[in-house]
Structures are given as C-alpha cells and as structure tokens.
Design an enzyme around this catalytic site. Structure first.
Site, PDB file in Angstrom:
ATOM      1  N   GLY A 124      37.950  49.662  46.140  1.00 19.77           N
ATOM      2  CA  GLY A 124      37.305  50.830  45.536  1.00 19.77           C
ATOM      3  C   GLY A 124      37.542  50.863  44.040  1.00 19.77           C
ATOM      4  N   SER A 167      34.627  49.731  41.284  1.00 18.30           N
ATOM      5  CA  SER A 167      33.409  50.038  40.527  1.00 18.30           C
ATOM      6  C   SER A 167      32.848  51.408  40.880  1.00 18.30           C
ATOM      7  CB  SER A 167      32.343  48.974  40.788  1.00 18.30           C
ATOM      8  OG  SER A 167      32.749  47.712  40.327  1.00 18.30           O
ATOM      9  N   GLU A 170      41.575  37.542  42.942  1.00 20.67           N
ATOM     10  CA  GLU A 170      40.196  37.414  43.404  1.00 20.67           C
ATOM     11  C   GLU A 170      39.457  36.277  42.694  1.00 20.67           C
ATOM     12  OE1 GLU A 170      36.205  40.225  44.035  1.00 20.67           O
ATOM     13  OE2 GLU A 170      37.906  40.979  42.870  1.00 20.67           O
ATOM     14  N   THR A 222      31.790  40.293  35.383  1.00 19.32           N
ATOM     15  CA  THR A 222      30.638  39.457  35.072  1.00 19.32           C
ATOM     16  C   THR A 222      31.064  38.194  34.329  1.00 19.32           C
ATOM     17  OG1 THR A 222      30.285  40.495  32.930  1.00 19.32           O
ATOM     18  CG2 THR A 222      29.190  41.517  34.830  1.00 19.32           C
ATOM     19  N   GLU A 238      30.223  37.374  31.467  1.00 21.37           N
ATOM     20  CA  GLU A 238      30.567  37.748  30.090  1.00 21.37           C
ATOM     21  C   GLU A 238      32.011  38.249  30.005  1.00 21.37           C
ATOM     22  OE1 GLU A 238      26.408  37.364  30.597  1.00 21.37           O
ATOM     23  OE2 GLU A 238      27.788  38.676  31.678  1.00 21.37           O
TER      24      GLU A 238
END
Length: 337
Positions: free
Chosen positions: A78, A80, A195, A319, A321
């Site tokens: 939990g 984003s 992760e 992401t 980026e």
C-alpha cells in the site's frame, strides 16, 4: 513451494528459512519465471520478509515470517496513491494516533494482489505537520480490519490484479508499526530495494526468445536476416541482464550496499522486457495479437500477454526515470539540482 522451503531460501533458519545465499534464491526465481510456473507472492517473500528481518520487532517476525514461509499468508503493498506515484513522498493517507492505536484514512492505488491478500504493508503520514518523507510510518495492516475495503482494477491485460484500497477510520494497533513512528521512509526504501532485483523479467525474456524461435522453426518461411539479428541481439542483452541481477545478489551476499545496483537491474531488466515483447509481436505478425482463448495463438497467447504487461513493468517499483535518478545520484555521485 512452502512445504519444500523454497519460498524462504535466503532467510535465517530461526524464521523458517534455510540460511542459503541470495544467489540461490535468484536461481530459484529465475527458474520459476522462465517456466511460467504458478507463482508465489513476491511482495511477502522477496520484499516484506527481508524488511521485517532488518527492521521488524521479534514479535512481528514471529507472527508473520513463518506463515509467509509456509505459503499461508498473502501480502500486498500500500504505497502509491492517486496523486502520489513516482513522487511517493507526497502521499496523503493519514494515520492519526489514538491512544495505543492509529486511525487510518485515505486511498491507495495499484496495490497488486490486494484482492487476494490477507495483509498489506502500508506507508501513511503519521505526522501531519512534517513535510515530504518526514513524518511517514510503515504499518502492517490486516485487510480484514473494519474500515478497510478493496476494489479490483483491471489492468491492460484484463487481469483484476491491480486494486484500490480504501481506509475509512480503520483502527490499527501501534505495535504494527515497523521501525520507529514517523521514520517509515527508510523502511519503505529498503522494501523497494528488495523489489528492484528483477531477474524475473530477464527470465521471461528468455522464455519469449525461446517461444519465438520455436514458432519460427515450425513455419516454412525462413526468418529474414534482420529478424535473426534482432533475436541474436536480444539473446546478448538477456545474458547481460542476468549478469547484472546476479551481481546484485552477489553484492548482497557479501554484505555490500546494493541500492543503485538494484536500480540498474530494475531499469535494464524491465526496459529489456518491454523491447523483447515488442520485438516478438513484430516477428510473429498478426497472430501474436491472439490471446490464450485462441488455439492458434503462438506460445498459447503468452506473447500477447507479455506485450500488454510489459509497459507497466517499467512503471512499478519506480519508473525508469526514477531508477536513472537513483543511479545518477547514489551511483555516480552527481549533485541534486
């Protein structure tokens, strides 16, 4: 897998593990992903468990690690929110202290597997006056708690594994905080670091290449020289991806910092996955657009499925980026603007 001890290969034995190396675990993960084996819960096994080993209390480890190792406890993440994705530090879900408990209100998005999960590792703002990453706490939340509800969201591939989680005056015990109150940011970053080791994406690229080659061999039309060269280049890039991920595992076994190496592994592996899935669609032509419902779909519709999920792979866990920023700042030592 739990009965055989495979889910907890690299955990200490006292928590239900085998005290094997992280390289052993990467070998296991690669084989599972390459063969499309019915999966395990990486959020619990690969991400949360080592975070609890490093930051959790002995009571939290005893309560959760052995059930996770046995495959009996399923977890989601939990983090984003609708207005806090890559800029995770701007999250607004609130955790207000009430005696020995916290009252949580807010919404989480893109919580993969929440519709199947028993528990959620939650990042929430416990100090409303602190800015950005300050004042956040890391909670373990039982999803059966009154005030917690889950709504599935179909992803691009039509799977209901993405979810929203809503918290409406959910009352969470204070002992469910991992680490210190208002100091959950380092805990969350540790979980994300676990992760970002991404051998699974490289292994799936291997399976894509093998599937495409098999399909091309069964046709009467020989692949063109550019097609052969494309597959050869992907095979080389796959081997590079394997080595990057195994280096992260080796560094971890040596007790060395892996943050920016893990970011490199995640960036390279997921971008390769997206390129390979697109190349497979190109090489196999219109038939590659068929899904598993069609018996003439190449590789049982696996190509179409991986193409659709490949875009999200470059977004989840930060992401591409964001990974580049980590590499530039933590790895290359470039100053922040």
């Amino acid at each position: 897998m739990g009965e055989r001890g495979w889910l907890s290969l690299f955990w200490p034995k006292k928590y239900g593990g085998q005290s094997r190396s992280y390289v052993d675990y990467i070998i296991f993960s690669e084989e599972v992903a390459r063969r499309g084996s019915p999966g395990y819960n990486p959020i619990a096994v690969k991400m949360l468990a080592p975070t609890l080993i490093d930051y959790g209390t002995e009571e939290q480890r005893e309560r959760h690690l052995k059930p996770i190792a046995r495959g009996e406890e399923f977890w989601c993440e939990g983090f984003s929110e609708p207005e806090a994705g890559s800029d995770l530090a701007s999250l607004q879900t609130k955790a207000i202290k009430d005696g020995s408990h916290f009252i949580i209100n807010g919404q989480k998005s893109w919580s993969t597997f929440a519709n199947y999960s028993d528990w959620c590792c939650l990042l929430a703002r416990s100090d409303p006056h602190a800015r950005r990453s300050k004042g956040l706490s890391f909670f373990l939340v039982d999803l059966s708690t009154p005030g917690v509800s889950v709504r599935p969201i179909s992803n691009l591939a039509g799977e209901p594994s993405f979810c929203e989680i809503f918290f409406d005056d959910a009352r969470i015990p204070g002992e469910n905080i991992v680490g210190k109150e208002n100091e959950g940011w380092p805990v969350a970053q540790a979980l994300l670091g676990h992760e970002r080791t991404s051998i699974e994406f490289v292994a799936m690229v291997q399976s894509v290449i093998e599937g495409v080659v098999k399909c091309l061999k069964t046709t009467s039309r020989m692949p063109s020289v550019p097609s052969r060269h494309l597959l050869a280049r992907l095979a080389i890039e796959t081997e590079v991806g394997r080595l990057i991920n195994y280096r992260v595992a080796w560094l971890r076994d040596k007790g060395m910092a892996t943050d920016w190496y893990a970011a490199m592994a995640k960036l390279y592996s997921t971008e390769l996955f997206k390129r390979a899935a697109g190349a497979a669609m190109q090489l196999l032509g219109p038939y590659a657009q068929l899904d598993e419902r069609e018996n003439i779909a190449p590789v049982q519709g696996w190509i179409e499925h991986m193409y659709l999920v490949s875009f999200g792979a470059t977004i989840a866990a930060g992401t591409s980026e964001i990974q580049k920023n980590i590499i530039a700042l933590a790895g290359l030592g470039l100053p922040r603007q």
